[in-house]
Design a protein around this motif. Sequence first.
Motif, PDB file in Angstrom:
ATOM      1  N   TRP A 109       0.708  -1.181   0.028  1.00  0.00           N
ATOM      2  CA  TRP A 109      -0.183  -0.093   0.063  1.00  0.00           C
ATOM      3  C   TRP A 109       0.902   1.106   0.102  1.00  0.00           C
ATOM      4  CZ3 TRP A 109      -4.663  -0.308  -1.668  1.00  0.00           C
ATOM      5  CH2 TRP A 109      -5.322  -1.571  -1.339  1.00  0.00           C
ATOM      6  N   SER A 112      -2.757   5.381   8.976  1.00  0.00           N
ATOM      7  CA  SER A 112      -2.386   3.999   9.835  1.00  0.00           C
ATOM      8  C   SER A 112      -2.155   4.346  11.288  1.00  0.00           C
ATOM      9  CB  SER A 112      -1.213   3.103   9.353  1.00  0.00           C
ATOM     10  OG  SER A 112      -1.647   1.860   9.851  1.00  0.00           O
ATOM     11  N   LEU A 172     -10.042  -0.885  16.275  1.00  0.00           N
ATOM     12  CA  LEU A 172     -10.056  -0.598  14.844  1.00  0.00           C
ATOM     13  C   LEU A 172     -11.548  -0.064  14.518  1.00  0.00           C
ATOM     14  CD1 LEU A 172      -8.073  -2.842  12.706  1.00  0.00           C
ATOM     15  CD2 LEU A 172      -7.240  -0.505  13.208  1.00  0.00           C
ATOM     16  N   GLN A 215     -13.878   4.841  13.768  1.00  0.00           N
ATOM     17  CA  GLN A 215     -14.898   5.308  12.931  1.00  0.00           C
ATOM     18  C   GLN A 215     -15.187   6.819  13.087  1.00  0.00           C
ATOM     19  OE1 GLN A 215     -19.015   3.503  13.311  1.00  0.00           O
ATOM     20  NE2 GLN A 215     -19.628   4.686  11.692  1.00  0.00           N
ATOM     21  N   VAL A 217     -11.890   8.589  11.832  1.00  0.00           N
ATOM     22  CA  VAL A 217     -11.742   8.696  10.350  1.00  0.00           C
ATOM     23  C   VAL A 217     -12.681   9.341   9.610  1.00  0.00           C
ATOM     24  CG1 VAL A 217     -11.612   6.816   8.357  1.00  0.00           C
ATOM     25  CG2 VAL A 217     -10.588   6.361  10.377  1.00  0.00           C
ATOM     26  N   THR A 218     -13.823   9.471  10.146  1.00  0.00           N
ATOM     27  CA  THR A 218     -14.833  10.052   9.429  1.00  0.00           C
ATOM     28  C   THR A 218     -14.711  11.612   9.321  1.00  0.00           C
ATOM     29  OG1 THR A 218     -16.700   8.499  10.065  1.00  0.00           O
ATOM     30  CG2 THR A 218     -17.385  10.602   9.503  1.00  0.00           C
ATOM     31  N   LEU A 251     -11.523  12.265   7.007  1.00  0.00           N
ATOM     32  CA  LEU A 251     -12.234  12.044   5.466  1.00  0.00           C
ATOM     33  C   LEU A 251     -12.923  13.316   5.255  1.00  0.00           C
ATOM     34  CD1 LEU A 251     -12.998   8.435   5.133  1.00  0.00           C
ATOM     35  CD2 LEU A 251     -10.949   9.607   4.278  1.00  0.00           C
ATOM     36  N   ILE A 262     -10.802   6.032  -1.950  1.00  0.00           N
ATOM     37  CA  ILE A 262     -10.115   5.645  -0.756  1.00  0.00           C
ATOM     38  C   ILE A 262      -9.996   4.238  -0.977  1.00  0.00           C
ATOM     39  CG2 ILE A 262     -11.023   4.937   1.792  1.00  0.00           C
ATOM     40  CD1 ILE A 262     -13.081   7.317   1.471  1.00  0.00           C
ATOM     41  N   PHE A 263      -8.898   3.700  -0.678  1.00  0.00           N
ATOM     42  CA  PHE A 263      -8.150   2.223  -0.646  1.00  0.00           C
ATOM     43  C   PHE A 263      -7.924   1.918   0.912  1.00  0.00           C
ATOM     44  CE2 PHE A 263      -6.511   4.378  -4.536  1.00  0.00           C
ATOM     45  CZ  PHE A 263      -6.871   3.544  -5.308  1.00  0.00           C
ATOM     46  N   TYR A 264      -8.819   0.707   1.101  1.00  0.00           N
ATOM     47  CA  TYR A 264      -8.740   0.276   2.418  1.00  0.00           C
ATOM     48  C   TYR A 264      -8.381  -1.232   2.587  1.00  0.00           C
ATOM     49  CZ  TYR A 264     -11.000  -1.529   6.815  1.00  0.00           C
ATOM     50  OH  TYR A 264     -11.131  -2.030   8.089  1.00  0.00           O
ATOM     51  N   ASP A 265      -7.721  -1.459   3.618  1.00  0.00           N
ATOM     52  CA  ASP A 265      -7.253  -2.907   3.839  1.00  0.00           C
ATOM     53  C   ASP A 265      -7.075  -3.134   5.323  1.00  0.00           C
ATOM     54  OD1 ASP A 265      -6.662  -5.534   3.239  1.00  0.00           O
ATOM     55  OD2 ASP A 265      -4.679  -4.840   3.484  1.00  0.00           O
ATOM     56  N   PHE A 266      -7.753  -4.237   5.893  1.00  0.00           N
ATOM     57  CA  PHE A 266      -7.683  -4.383   7.179  1.00  0.00           C
ATOM     58  C   PHE A 266      -6.421  -5.581   7.158  1.00  0.00           C
ATOM     59  CE2 PHE A 266      -8.111  -7.768  10.414  1.00  0.00           C
ATOM     60  CZ  PHE A 266      -8.012  -6.977  11.672  1.00  0.00           C
TER      61      PHE A 266
END
Length: 100
Positions: free
Chosen positions: A4, A22, A76, A80, A83-84, A87, A95-99
């Motif tokens: 990423w 992150s 995590l 919310q 991050v909201t 953004l 938006i690219f997201y990965d857990f």
Amino acid sequence: MMPWLELAKLISQKGHSVSFISSPRNIDRLTQIPTSLSPFLRIVKLPLSPVDGLPPSAEATTDLPPNQVQYLKKSLDLLQQPVTQLLGSLRPDWIFYDFA
């Protein structure tokens, strides 16, 4: 996370603004960002909220045995609101997201 970060570098090399978000410990594990990309690549540290069962130093699945990953997921989920808000101020096009 490294794939990423490499994608973020490639996108920012083209002159696009990128915010890489992150937790602090995960960000500290990253390789150094070239100074030539600093106008385009912003690194954002969002601290995790404490959760019962999650060790204070655990911020990635690699920091935990499999039976404790559920606590990381709970922490995590508590991101919310931050991050909201982030953004909302960044107003990104993508938006690219990965857990994991």
